[in-house]
Design a protein around this motif. Sequence first.
Motif, PDB file in Angstrom:
ATOM      1  N   CYS A 247       0.835  -1.192   0.000  1.00 61.60           N
ATOM      2  CA  CYS A 247       0.000   0.000   0.000  1.00 61.60           C
ATOM      3  C   CYS A 247       0.880   1.255   0.000  1.00 61.60           C
TER       4      CYS A 247
ATOM      5  N   CYS B 151       0.235   3.330   3.496  1.00 58.71           N
ATOM      6  CA  CYS B 151       0.649   2.896   4.835  1.00 58.71           C
ATOM      7  C   CYS B 151       1.680   1.786   4.814  1.00 58.71           C
TER       8      CYS B 151
ATOM      9  N   CYS C  76      -6.354  -2.191   0.700  1.00 58.67           N
ATOM     10  CA  CYS C  76      -5.302  -2.304   1.713  1.00 58.67           C
ATOM     11  C   CYS C  76      -5.754  -3.282   2.811  1.00 58.67           C
TER      12      CYS C  76
ATOM     13  N   CYS D  21      -6.924   2.111   6.906  1.00 55.53           N
ATOM     14  CA  CYS D  21      -6.419   2.743   5.685  1.00 55.53           C
ATOM     15  C   CYS D  21      -7.415   2.483   4.561  1.00 55.53           C
TER      16      CYS D  21
ATOM     17  N   PHE E 224      -7.041   3.028   1.300  1.00 53.15           N
ATOM     18  CA  PHE E 224      -6.506   2.980  -0.067  1.00 53.15           C
ATOM     19  C   PHE E 224      -7.156   1.872  -0.897  1.00 53.15           C
TER      20      PHE E 224
HETATM   21 ZN   LIG Z   1      -2.891   1.144   3.459  1.00 55.47          ZN
END
Ligand SMILES: [Zn+2]
Length: 245
Positions: free
Chosen positions: A213, A216, A233, A239, A241
Amino acid sequence: MNLVILIIFITSILIWRLLRPKIKGVIGEKTISAILYFLDGSKYKVINNIVLKVGTKTSQIDHIVVSDFGIFVIETKNYKGWIVGAENSEYWTQVIFKRKERLYNPIRQNLGHIKALKNCLREYPNIEYKSIIVFPSKTEIKVNTITDVIYSHQLLETIRKHSAVNLTETDKENILQKINASNLAKVYDRRQHIKSIKQSIRKREHSIDENKCPQCGGDLIKRNGKFGKFLGCSSYPRCKFSRNV
Ligand SMILES: [Zn+2]
């Protein structure tokens, strides 16, 4: 709790150490532009941060003052300690806490800047150029030179001591225009900016290629969603994403 404070404290010191040289350089140049602001604007025109290109060489000039009395080319040096040097020697010495560091003679450096400026203003062969090297007031300048090597608090008096008229109002205007037209500082900033954006995009793509990711560093997982397959993610929902595949 004490540990948290300690960690915050140590992190702040590390960040400060990392950024200090950059911050100091910027503060140094900003201070000089603030001092130059006190010059009479009808006689003195100030340009800060000029990048000139001659052939393949670029010169970065801190400040130029185009005035009735000629052109002042100002080089600022944000150094602490003692500064020892002579007009023509190739290097000067900075002495700080008994340690000696070498710096390229700023008078020579500024002569290079003046040469680049002369090339840019070659239609005006009669301009008088005045080189000024400025150190912060806390530095101890121990030099013996013909060129003005001064403390920042002496800058205005050093500029104002010249009173022989060299340029007409029209000259001044044309010269200003010419310098501004040749100044690549903005182009360079923009190029630098674009370069760093491109770099961060590349880094992001590379990270996704490695199944990491980009936000993170967690692992990316293929998931099935309402709108088809996507990469998400593994730290979701912490997170958020995601990317379509
Ligand atoms: Zn992430």
